[in-house]
Design a protein around this motif. Sequence first.
Motif, PDB file in Angstrom:
ATOM      1  N   LEU A   1      32.980  34.255  47.330  1.00 25.04           N
ATOM      2  CA  LEU A   1      32.310  33.161  48.007  1.00 25.04           C
ATOM      3  C   LEU A   1      32.003  33.634  49.423  1.00 25.04           C
ATOM      4  O   LEU A   1      32.905  33.936  50.197  1.00 25.04           O
ATOM      5  CB  LEU A   1      33.209  31.922  48.030  1.00 25.04           C
ATOM      6  N   ILE A   2      30.723  33.735  49.748  1.00 22.32           N
ATOM      7  CA  ILE A   2      30.286  34.243  51.053  1.00 22.32           C
ATOM      8  C   ILE A   2      29.437  33.164  51.705  1.00 22.32           C
ATOM      9  O   ILE A   2      28.380  32.808  51.180  1.00 22.32           O
ATOM     10  CB  ILE A   2      29.486  35.556  50.892  1.00 22.32           C
ATOM     11  N   SER A   3      29.911  32.649  52.821  1.00 25.02           N
ATOM     12  CA  SER A   3      29.211  31.580  53.551  1.00 25.02           C
ATOM     13  C   SER A   3      28.866  30.394  52.644  1.00 25.02           C
ATOM     14  O   SER A   3      27.760  29.866  52.679  1.00 25.02           O
ATOM     15  CB  SER A   3      27.946  32.121  54.218  1.00 25.02           C
ATOM     16  N   GLY A   4      29.809  30.034  51.780  1.00 27.20           N
ATOM     17  CA  GLY A   4      29.605  28.888  50.907  1.00 27.20           C
ATOM     18  C   GLY A   4      28.759  29.147  49.678  1.00 27.20           C
ATOM     19  O   GLY A   4      28.476  28.235  48.918  1.00 27.20           O
ATOM     20  N   LYS A   5      28.327  30.395  49.470  1.00 28.48           N
ATOM     21  CA  LYS A   5      27.512  30.743  48.310  1.00 28.48           C
ATOM     22  C   LYS A   5      28.174  31.891  47.564  1.00 28.48           C
ATOM     23  O   LYS A   5      28.858  32.718  48.160  1.00 28.48           O
ATOM     24  CB  LYS A   5      26.109  31.168  48.739  1.00 28.48           C
ATOM     25  N   LEU A   6      27.913  31.946  46.263  1.00 20.70           N
ATOM     26  CA  LEU A   6      28.419  33.064  45.481  1.00 20.70           C
ATOM     27  C   LEU A   6      27.720  34.347  45.905  1.00 20.70           C
ATOM     28  O   LEU A   6      26.508  34.369  46.112  1.00 20.70           O
ATOM     29  CB  LEU A   6      28.170  32.837  43.990  1.00 20.70           C
ATOM     30  N   GLY A   7      28.502  35.406  46.014  1.00 15.74           N
ATOM     31  CA  GLY A   7      27.942  36.699  46.359  1.00 15.74           C
ATOM     32  C   GLY A   7      28.605  37.791  45.553  1.00 15.74           C
ATOM     33  O   GLY A   7      29.653  37.592  44.932  1.00 15.74           O
ATOM     34  N   LEU A   8      27.999  38.939  45.554  1.00 14.92           N
ATOM     35  CA  LEU A   8      28.512  40.091  44.824  1.00 14.92           C
ATOM     36  C   LEU A   8      28.786  41.219  45.813  1.00 14.92           C
ATOM     37  O   LEU A   8      27.909  41.580  46.598  1.00 14.92           O
ATOM     38  CB  LEU A   8      27.506  40.535  43.767  1.00 14.92           C
ATOM     39  N   THR A   9      29.989  41.758  45.740  1.00 14.24           N
ATOM     40  CA  THR A   9      30.387  42.847  46.628  1.00 14.24           C
ATOM     41  C   THR A   9      30.691  44.076  45.788  1.00 14.24           C
ATOM     42  O   THR A   9      31.561  44.037  44.905  1.00 14.24           O
ATOM     43  CB  THR A   9      31.640  42.453  47.444  1.00 14.24           C
ATOM     44  N   LYS A  10      29.974  45.153  46.054  1.00 15.93           N
ATOM     45  CA  LYS A  10      30.143  46.392  45.292  1.00 15.93           C
ATOM     46  C   LYS A  10      31.533  46.965  45.540  1.00 15.93           C
ATOM     47  O   LYS A  10      32.024  46.969  46.665  1.00 15.93           O
ATOM     48  CB  LYS A  10      29.076  47.409  45.696  1.00 15.93           C
ATOM     49  N   VAL A  11      32.158  47.434  44.460  1.00 13.38           N
ATOM     50  CA  VAL A  11      33.464  48.078  44.551  1.00 13.38           C
ATOM     51  C   VAL A  11      33.331  49.523  44.094  1.00 13.38           C
ATOM     52  O   VAL A  11      32.315  49.917  43.538  1.00 13.38           O
ATOM     53  CB  VAL A  11      34.532  47.334  43.711  1.00 13.38           C
TER      54      VAL A  11
ATOM     55  N   ASN B   1      27.643  29.076  39.121  1.00 11.94           N
ATOM     56  CA  ASN B   1      27.963  28.226  40.261  1.00 11.94           C
ATOM     57  C   ASN B   1      29.205  27.361  40.037  1.00 11.94           C
ATOM     58  O   ASN B   1      29.971  27.113  40.959  1.00 11.94           O
ATOM     59  CB  ASN B   1      26.766  27.355  40.629  1.00 11.94           C
ATOM     60  N   ASP B   2      29.426  26.905  38.811  1.00 15.70           N
ATOM     61  CA  ASP B   2      30.540  26.002  38.527  1.00 15.70           C
ATOM     62  C   ASP B   2      31.776  26.715  37.972  1.00 15.70           C
ATOM     63  O   ASP B   2      32.755  26.062  37.632  1.00 15.70           O
ATOM     64  CB  ASP B   2      30.094  24.914  37.547  1.00 15.70           C
TER      65      ASP B   2
END
Length: 104
Positions: A52-62, A30-31
């Motif tokens: 950062l997705i909608s203010g939260k950390l997210g993971l996007t598959k590549v 988070n930090d």
Amino acid sequence: MISWPCMLKLDGDDELIYLDSLPDFNSQCNDFIFSDDDYVVDSLGYCYLIELISGKLGLTKVDKTLSTDEVIQLIRAHEFNKASVCLTKIHFFTVSEAISSLTN
């Protein structure tokens, strides 16, 4: 769908961070200030960018998958920095086994 556990690979750093679950990822990372070249590898070798997705950390598959041998090389570099394991003894049959070794 992400196959946990995963490992975090920070660009320019051989240290790997073991991530047990999505809540663990969020609490540990988070930090952090992430680079565009940082990524997470899941237990099947699939790679994910951290966003950062909608203010939260997210993971996007590549469109990148690491083989077991590629993950072993990352773990060898990680262990070399710790200087506590003989690198030639580091072998795994699967990406999942390799990532799980980071908990020891």
